[in-house]
Design a protein around this motif. Sequence first.
Motif, PDB file in Angstrom:
ATOM      1  N   PRO A 150       0.791  -1.368   0.128  1.00 36.77           N
ATOM      2  CA  PRO A 150      -0.052   0.110   0.120  1.00 36.77           C
ATOM      3  C   PRO A 150       0.903   1.223   0.068  1.00 36.77           C
ATOM      4  CG  PRO A 150       0.223  -0.856   2.156  1.00 36.77           C
ATOM      5  CD  PRO A 150       1.062  -1.830   1.402  1.00 36.77           C
ATOM      6  N   VAL A 151       0.139   2.450  -0.150  1.00 35.89           N
ATOM      7  CA  VAL A 151       0.957   3.701  -0.295  1.00 35.89           C
ATOM      8  C   VAL A 151       0.144   4.543   0.817  1.00 35.89           C
ATOM      9  CG1 VAL A 151      -0.446   4.576  -2.473  1.00 35.89           C
ATOM     10  CG2 VAL A 151       1.640   5.651  -1.526  1.00 35.89           C
ATOM     11  N   GLU A 182      -6.463  -0.649  -8.415  1.00 37.90           N
ATOM     12  CA  GLU A 182      -5.725  -1.807  -7.571  1.00 37.90           C
ATOM     13  C   GLU A 182      -5.015  -1.118  -6.735  1.00 37.90           C
ATOM     14  OE1 GLU A 182      -5.100  -1.332 -11.038  1.00 37.90           O
ATOM     15  OE2 GLU A 182      -5.349  -3.100 -12.169  1.00 37.90           O
ATOM     16  N   LEU A 183      -4.539   0.019  -6.736  1.00 39.35           N
ATOM     17  CA  LEU A 183      -3.633   0.720  -5.606  1.00 39.35           C
ATOM     18  C   LEU A 183      -4.498   0.672  -4.381  1.00 39.35           C
ATOM     19  CD1 LEU A 183      -0.884   2.199  -5.386  1.00 39.35           C
ATOM     20  CD2 LEU A 183      -2.023   4.322  -5.917  1.00 39.35           C
ATOM     21  N   ARG A 184      -3.676   0.204  -3.338  1.00 34.46           N
ATOM     22  CA  ARG A 184      -4.358   0.531  -1.901  1.00 34.46           C
ATOM     23  C   ARG A 184      -3.751   1.931  -1.378  1.00 34.46           C
ATOM     24  NH1 ARG A 184      -2.203  -4.400  -1.001  1.00 34.46           N
ATOM     25  NH2 ARG A 184      -1.589  -4.039   1.284  1.00 34.46           N
ATOM     26  N   VAL A 185      -4.553   2.852  -1.015  1.00 38.46           N
ATOM     27  CA  VAL A 185      -4.142   3.969  -0.568  1.00 38.46           C
ATOM     28  C   VAL A 185      -4.809   4.391   0.775  1.00 38.46           C
ATOM     29  CG1 VAL A 185      -4.394   6.574  -1.161  1.00 38.46           C
ATOM     30  CG2 VAL A 185      -3.890   4.934  -2.928  1.00 38.46           C
ATOM     31  N   CYS A 186      -3.962   4.975   1.636  1.00 39.05           N
ATOM     32  CA  CYS A 186      -4.483   5.517   3.017  1.00 39.05           C
ATOM     33  C   CYS A 186      -4.240   7.183   2.711  1.00 39.05           C
ATOM     34  CB  CYS A 186      -3.934   5.075   4.344  1.00 39.05           C
ATOM     35  SG  CYS A 186      -4.517   6.044   5.458  1.00 39.05           S
ATOM     36  N   ALA A 187      -5.260   7.878   2.511  1.00 39.35           N
ATOM     37  CA  ALA A 187      -5.094   9.176   2.652  1.00 39.35           C
ATOM     38  C   ALA A 187      -5.023   9.832   4.118  1.00 39.35           C
ATOM     39  CB  ALA A 187      -6.204   9.897   1.839  1.00 39.35           C
ATOM     40  N   SER A 188      -4.031  10.390   4.316  1.00 40.57           N
ATOM     41  CA  SER A 188      -3.583  10.965   5.721  1.00 40.57           C
ATOM     42  C   SER A 188      -2.647  12.018   5.527  1.00 40.57           C
ATOM     43  CB  SER A 188      -3.062   9.760   6.562  1.00 40.57           C
ATOM     44  OG  SER A 188      -1.756   9.353   6.296  1.00 40.57           O
TER      45      SER A 188
END
Length: 284
Positions: A150-151, A182-188
């Motif tokens: 993830p990113v 398909e990209l796993r993102v945490c927006a923080s």
Amino acid sequence: MFVDFSSRPPSLQLDGPASHLSNYRRVYEGTERQVTHGGVSEDPLAAYLATYERLNARHVVLKARDLRSTFGVRISNEDVAAFCRQHGERYIGFAGVDPHRGELAVEELETAVRELGLRGLNVQGFEHKLAIDDPLLFPLYRKCVELNVPVNIHCGTNFSTQVSMMFGHPAALDRVMVALPELRVCASPPGWPWVQELLAVAWRHPNVWIGTVAVRPKLLATPHSGYEPLLQYGRTILKKRMIFGSAFPMMPVEKALAEFDSLALPDSVREDWRCNNALEFLGM
């Protein structure tokens, strides 16, 4: 038990003067002072480790940063990986690479994951002077998909007066997700002052999580703060995609947890925010 999605140990500092962050010290002066003067230990690292032991943290995410092309400083992947190896499986590292280095940055990311054991990529776009959907970032995003990691992407305003606040606008994240679902993102942090826009992006894209990082949890229940929609949507349609983070040393871990636990959330939702959602995002 909980996962802290954002924490920086006293031993992992930027390797030079971070002049671009000087205004952060003004903004976070109140809570950072509680960290600086709130303990009695003469060993800040020992106190840091003891805090997570005492609070029974499942995992703590540490993030490297490589800002050599823009501000001449970094927290290296090697140092983050070494910290995680030394202090055990509780600590999980995310890589930081300099997108301006092109293919070298992609190679560094692959090395960080395959050889150093880091578990994701940290993108602080404002520190690279790049929008979330800048073409320089797409090779890194595609490599994350290839490596199945993830990113973490900085989303929302920043308090550095040396760069534009617009680098973190969530509309750019929407364009990334359209191109790479398909990209796993945490927006923080969680998008302020464009919280509604970030919520729309997360509602549209099932691979977007939201990290309540670098914001006092009590603001989610404070009228007119602009953060209130996170609580409304985070206990309903997005309850599986909210992730807690203290942003230590911007805020003491125990204080962040106490404010979070005071929020009006059902117990099952609280546990998802505290732990379960982060584990799913991390692929654990």
